[in-house]
Design a protein around this motif. Structure first.
Motif, PDB file in Angstrom:
ATOM      1  N   LYS A   1       0.733  -0.674  -0.459  1.00  0.00           N
ATOM      2  CA  LYS A   1      -0.158  -0.278   0.006  1.00  0.00           C
ATOM      3  C   LYS A   1       0.552   0.842  -0.315  1.00  0.00           C
ATOM      4  O   LYS A   1       0.190   2.354   0.012  1.00  0.00           O
ATOM      5  CB  LYS A   1      -0.905  -0.381   1.400  1.00  0.00           C
ATOM      6  N   GLY A   2       1.746   0.780   0.425  1.00  0.00           N
ATOM      7  CA  GLY A   2       2.744   2.581   0.832  1.00  0.00           C
ATOM      8  C   GLY A   2       2.839   3.060  -0.831  1.00  0.00           C
ATOM      9  O   GLY A   2       2.953   3.966  -1.219  1.00  0.00           O
ATOM     10  N   GLN A   3       3.278   2.074  -1.809  1.00  0.00           N
ATOM     11  CA  GLN A   3       3.325   2.655  -3.345  1.00  0.00           C
ATOM     12  C   GLN A   3       2.232   3.579  -3.805  1.00  0.00           C
ATOM     13  O   GLN A   3       2.443   4.576  -4.437  1.00  0.00           O
ATOM     14  CB  GLN A   3       3.262   1.474  -4.960  1.00  0.00           C
ATOM     15  N   ARG A   4       0.794   3.300  -3.827  1.00  0.00           N
ATOM     16  CA  ARG A   4      -0.248   4.243  -3.346  1.00  0.00           C
ATOM     17  C   ARG A   4      -0.302   5.634  -3.065  1.00  0.00           C
ATOM     18  O   ARG A   4      -0.251   6.414  -3.085  1.00  0.00           O
ATOM     19  CB  ARG A   4      -0.910   3.307  -3.338  1.00  0.00           C
ATOM     20  N   GLU A   5       0.400   4.885  -2.036  1.00  0.00           N
ATOM     21  CA  GLU A   5       0.358   6.131  -0.553  1.00  0.00           C
ATOM     22  C   GLU A   5       1.549   7.127  -0.617  1.00  0.00           C
ATOM     23  O   GLU A   5       1.786   8.446  -1.022  1.00  0.00           O
ATOM     24  CB  GLU A   5       0.518   5.722   0.565  1.00  0.00           C
ATOM     25  N   ALA A   6       2.510   6.618  -1.862  1.00  0.00           N
ATOM     26  CA  ALA A   6       3.931   8.063  -2.093  1.00  0.00           C
ATOM     27  C   ALA A   6       2.948   7.709  -2.867  1.00  0.00           C
ATOM     28  O   ALA A   6       3.826   9.550  -3.152  1.00  0.00           O
ATOM     29  CB  ALA A   6       4.935   6.305  -2.364  1.00  0.00           C
ATOM     30  N   SER A  12       0.637  11.434  -2.352  1.00  0.00           N
ATOM     31  CA  SER A  12       1.663  12.311  -1.784  1.00  0.00           C
ATOM     32  C   SER A  12       2.035  12.976  -1.585  1.00  0.00           C
ATOM     33  O   SER A  12       2.795  14.499  -1.875  1.00  0.00           O
ATOM     34  CB  SER A  12       2.118  11.290  -0.434  1.00  0.00           C
ATOM     35  N   ILE A  13       2.686  13.089  -3.674  1.00  0.00           N
ATOM     36  CA  ILE A  13       3.674  13.861  -3.933  1.00  0.00           C
ATOM     37  C   ILE A  13       2.465  14.332  -5.333  1.00  0.00           C
ATOM     38  O   ILE A  13       3.307  15.358  -5.781  1.00  0.00           O
ATOM     39  CB  ILE A  13       4.383  12.865  -4.932  1.00  0.00           C
ATOM     40  N   GLY A  14       0.796  14.670  -4.542  1.00  0.00           N
ATOM     41  CA  GLY A  14       0.661  14.736  -5.359  1.00  0.00           C
ATOM     42  C   GLY A  14      -0.283  14.805  -6.623  1.00  0.00           C
ATOM     43  O   GLY A  14      -0.885  15.309  -7.495  1.00  0.00           O
ATOM     44  N   LEU A  15      -0.091  13.543  -6.712  1.00  0.00           N
ATOM     45  CA  LEU A  15      -0.958  12.736  -7.955  1.00  0.00           C
ATOM     46  C   LEU A  15      -1.679  12.127  -7.866  1.00  0.00           C
ATOM     47  O   LEU A  15      -2.648  12.167  -6.750  1.00  0.00           O
ATOM     48  CB  LEU A  15       0.284  11.795  -8.068  1.00  0.00           C
ATOM     49  N   SER A  16      -2.909  12.307  -8.307  1.00  0.00           N
ATOM     50  CA  SER A  16      -4.533  12.333  -8.463  1.00  0.00           C
ATOM     51  C   SER A  16      -4.644  10.113  -8.807  1.00  0.00           C
ATOM     52  O   SER A  16      -3.715   9.165  -9.022  1.00  0.00           O
ATOM     53  CB  SER A  16      -4.980  11.911 -10.059  1.00  0.00           C
ATOM     54  N   VAL A  17      -5.451   9.337  -7.987  1.00  0.00           N
ATOM     55  CA  VAL A  17      -5.619   8.076  -7.889  1.00  0.00           C
ATOM     56  C   VAL A  17      -5.629   7.653  -9.036  1.00  0.00           C
ATOM     57  O   VAL A  17      -4.422   6.249  -9.460  1.00  0.00           O
ATOM     58  CB  VAL A  17      -6.960   7.676  -7.650  1.00  0.00           C
ATOM     59  N   THR A  18      -6.415   8.409 -10.291  1.00  0.00           N
ATOM     60  CA  THR A  18      -5.457   8.143 -11.583  1.00  0.00           C
ATOM     61  C   THR A  18      -4.371   7.279 -11.982  1.00  0.00           C
ATOM     62  O   THR A  18      -3.637   6.801 -12.478  1.00  0.00           O
ATOM     63  CB  THR A  18      -6.766   8.328 -12.847  1.00  0.00           C
ATOM     64  N   ARG A  19      -3.613   8.844 -12.181  1.00  0.00           N
ATOM     65  CA  ARG A  19      -1.953   8.790 -12.530  1.00  0.00           C
ATOM     66  C   ARG A  19      -1.499   7.778 -11.257  1.00  0.00           C
ATOM     67  O   ARG A  19       0.179   7.169 -11.967  1.00  0.00           O
ATOM     68  CB  ARG A  19      -1.641   9.937 -12.461  1.00  0.00           C
ATOM     69  N   THR A  20      -1.361   7.686 -10.672  1.00  0.00           N
ATOM     70  CA  THR A  20      -1.227   6.936  -8.965  1.00  0.00           C
ATOM     71  C   THR A  20      -0.745   5.401  -9.635  1.00  0.00           C
ATOM     72  O   THR A  20      -0.279   5.068 -10.258  1.00  0.00           O
ATOM     73  CB  THR A  20      -1.654   7.265  -8.158  1.00  0.00           C
ATOM     74  N   ARG A  21      -2.163   4.712 -10.030  1.00  0.00           N
ATOM     75  CA  ARG A  21      -2.081   3.331 -10.479  1.00  0.00           C
ATOM     76  C   ARG A  21      -1.797   3.523 -12.287  1.00  0.00           C
ATOM     77  O   ARG A  21      -0.556   2.532 -12.431  1.00  0.00           O
ATOM     78  CB  ARG A  21      -4.049   3.225 -11.215  1.00  0.00           C
ATOM     79  N   LEU A  22      -1.470   4.631 -13.227  1.00  0.00           N
ATOM     80  CA  LEU A  22      -1.143   4.324 -14.175  1.00  0.00           C
ATOM     81  C   LEU A  22       0.169   4.271 -15.215  1.00  0.00           C
ATOM     82  O   LEU A  22       0.510   3.750 -14.636  1.00  0.00           O
ATOM     83  CB  LEU A  22      -1.592   5.354 -15.709  1.00  0.00           C
ATOM     84  N   LEU A  23       0.977   5.170 -12.993  1.00  0.00           N
ATOM     85  CA  LEU A  23       2.114   6.041 -13.401  1.00  0.00           C
ATOM     86  C   LEU A  23       3.429   4.453 -12.345  1.00  0.00           C
ATOM     87  O   LEU A  23       4.414   4.087 -12.803  1.00  0.00           O
ATOM     88  CB  LEU A  23       2.642   6.951 -12.977  1.00  0.00           C
ATOM     89  N   GLU A  44       1.379   1.803 -10.079  1.00  0.00           N
ATOM     90  CA  GLU A  44       1.087   0.888  -9.396  1.00  0.00           C
ATOM     91  C   GLU A  44       1.257  -0.449 -10.850  1.00  0.00           C
ATOM     92  O   GLU A  44       1.393  -1.068 -10.730  1.00  0.00           O
ATOM     93  CB  GLU A  44      -0.580   0.601  -9.229  1.00  0.00           C
ATOM     94  N   PHE A  45       0.720   0.493 -11.819  1.00  0.00           N
ATOM     95  CA  PHE A  45       0.703  -0.641 -12.985  1.00  0.00           C
ATOM     96  C   PHE A  45       1.807  -1.637 -13.807  1.00  0.00           C
ATOM     97  O   PHE A  45       2.282  -2.387 -14.016  1.00  0.00           O
ATOM     98  CB  PHE A  45      -0.132  -0.066 -14.633  1.00  0.00           C
ATOM     99  N   PRO A  46       3.028  -0.652 -14.118  1.00  0.00           N
ATOM    100  CA  PRO A  46       3.888  -0.436 -14.469  1.00  0.00           C
ATOM    101  C   PRO A  46       4.569  -1.547 -13.505  1.00  0.00           C
ATOM    102  O   PRO A  46       4.909  -3.012 -14.064  1.00  0.00           O
ATOM    103  CB  PRO A  46       5.114   0.540 -14.528  1.00  0.00           C
ATOM    104  N   GLN A  47       5.120  -1.520 -12.179  1.00  0.00           N
ATOM    105  CA  GLN A  47       5.323  -3.131 -11.166  1.00  0.00           C
ATOM    106  C   GLN A  47       4.192  -4.155 -11.569  1.00  0.00           C
ATOM    107  O   GLN A  47       4.509  -5.261 -11.620  1.00  0.00           O
ATOM    108  CB  GLN A  47       5.166  -2.247  -9.827  1.00  0.00           C
TER     109      GLN A  47
END
Length: 276
Positions: A171-176, A179-190, A192-195
């Motif tokens: 979950k730290g990946q999403r929270e990170a 925390s740096i200002g990315l939206s939920v969609t961009r966090t998942r796309l940039l 979570e998805f590559p990993q």
């Protein structure tokens, strides 16, 4: 036997090793006998229901068409058609799989629930019926019936694999990302998805091999892929050449699938080395 391996299970003693060797020898002999019986059976002359006798499957008269360049040109066209459908369907399945994964992980139930229902429906539907349904209802060409059916079905499978990969992340990946200002969609796309894609790459490659083999179902909807071309050769030259035709087709399918598997293993090894 190393000390580390013996931690997981009891090291076999002398009697257990002898029993294991004996079972292995019996298994190898049984497989050799079965293989020998199959070869001997195929080599014997074939007796039809009406009493007519035809040469065995290894008789030169059953293989002489493979000296014709036109036969190999037909097989080559089938291989090209198979690869065309497979490559387009694999790319489409990756895109559809990503959409399914994101949809199933959506925070909004209005998106998550319908996507889950649609995904389960496509995952449980036979590929062959999907091809026939697309061909009859959408009135597409046989090529697009094959490609769309393989894309949707395998996209559902890959989507579940990608979703499992994203869920398994810390979950730290999403929270990170948040925390740096990315939206939920961009966090998942940039992030979570590559990993998740890298983690699930072996499964995606294995599913791609399954997709490639499933292109052989295309002959049901008259798509001129490899299996269909072998059938056409048998219809033109006679059923006596069907055995040699299917042997050639199996060798080609094995060569393509083993090559795809080898490339997949190499890619996964390179990605793992870069991550290390």
């Amino acid at each position: 036997m190393t000390a580390q391996a013996s931690v997981l299970y009891d090291a076999p003693g002398p009697k257990a090793r002898q029993r294991s060797i004996l079972i292995s020898i019996i298994g190898i002999v049984a497989i050799a006998l079965l293989l020998g019986w199959v070869i001997l059976r195929l080599a014997q002359p074939q007796i039809a229901v009406n009493g007519n006798e035809t040469p065995g499957m290894f008789d030169p008269s059953r293989w002489d068409i493979w000296t014709y360049t036109g036969v190999w040109a037909t097989i080559g066209n089938g291989v090209i058609a198979t690869l065309q459908a497979a490559v387009i369907a694999i790319v489409g399945a990756l895109i559809v799989g990503m959409l399914f994964a994101f949809g199933r992980l959506a925070d909004t139930a209005w998106i998550r629930v319908p996507v889950t229902v649609i995904l389960e429906f496509f995952r449980g539907m036979p590929v062959l019926l999907m091809m026939l349904f697309i061909l009859l209802v959408a009135s597409t060409s046989s090529f697009w019936a094959v490609v769309l059916a393989l894309t949707i079905y395998n996209g559902a499978i890959i989507g579940e694999a990608l979703r499992a990969g994203i869920v398994s992340l810390n979950k730290g990946q999403r929270e990170a990302g948040l925390s740096i200002g990315l939206s939920v969609t961009r966090t998942r796309l940039l992030i979570e998805f590559p990993q998740a894609f890298t983690q699930m790459l072996p499964i995606i490659i294995a599913q791609s091999v399954v997709l490639l083999k499933d292109t052989s179902l295309g002959y049901i909807v008259a798509y001129a892929e490899l299996a269909s071309q072998v059938k056409n050769i048998g219809a033109f030259f006679g059923n006596r050449y069907m055995f040699s035709g299917w042997v050639v087709a199996v060798v080609i399918y094995l060569a393509i699938n083993l090559t795809v598997s080898w490339i997949g293993r190499r890619t996964a090894r390179v990605v793992a080395a870069k991550k290390a």
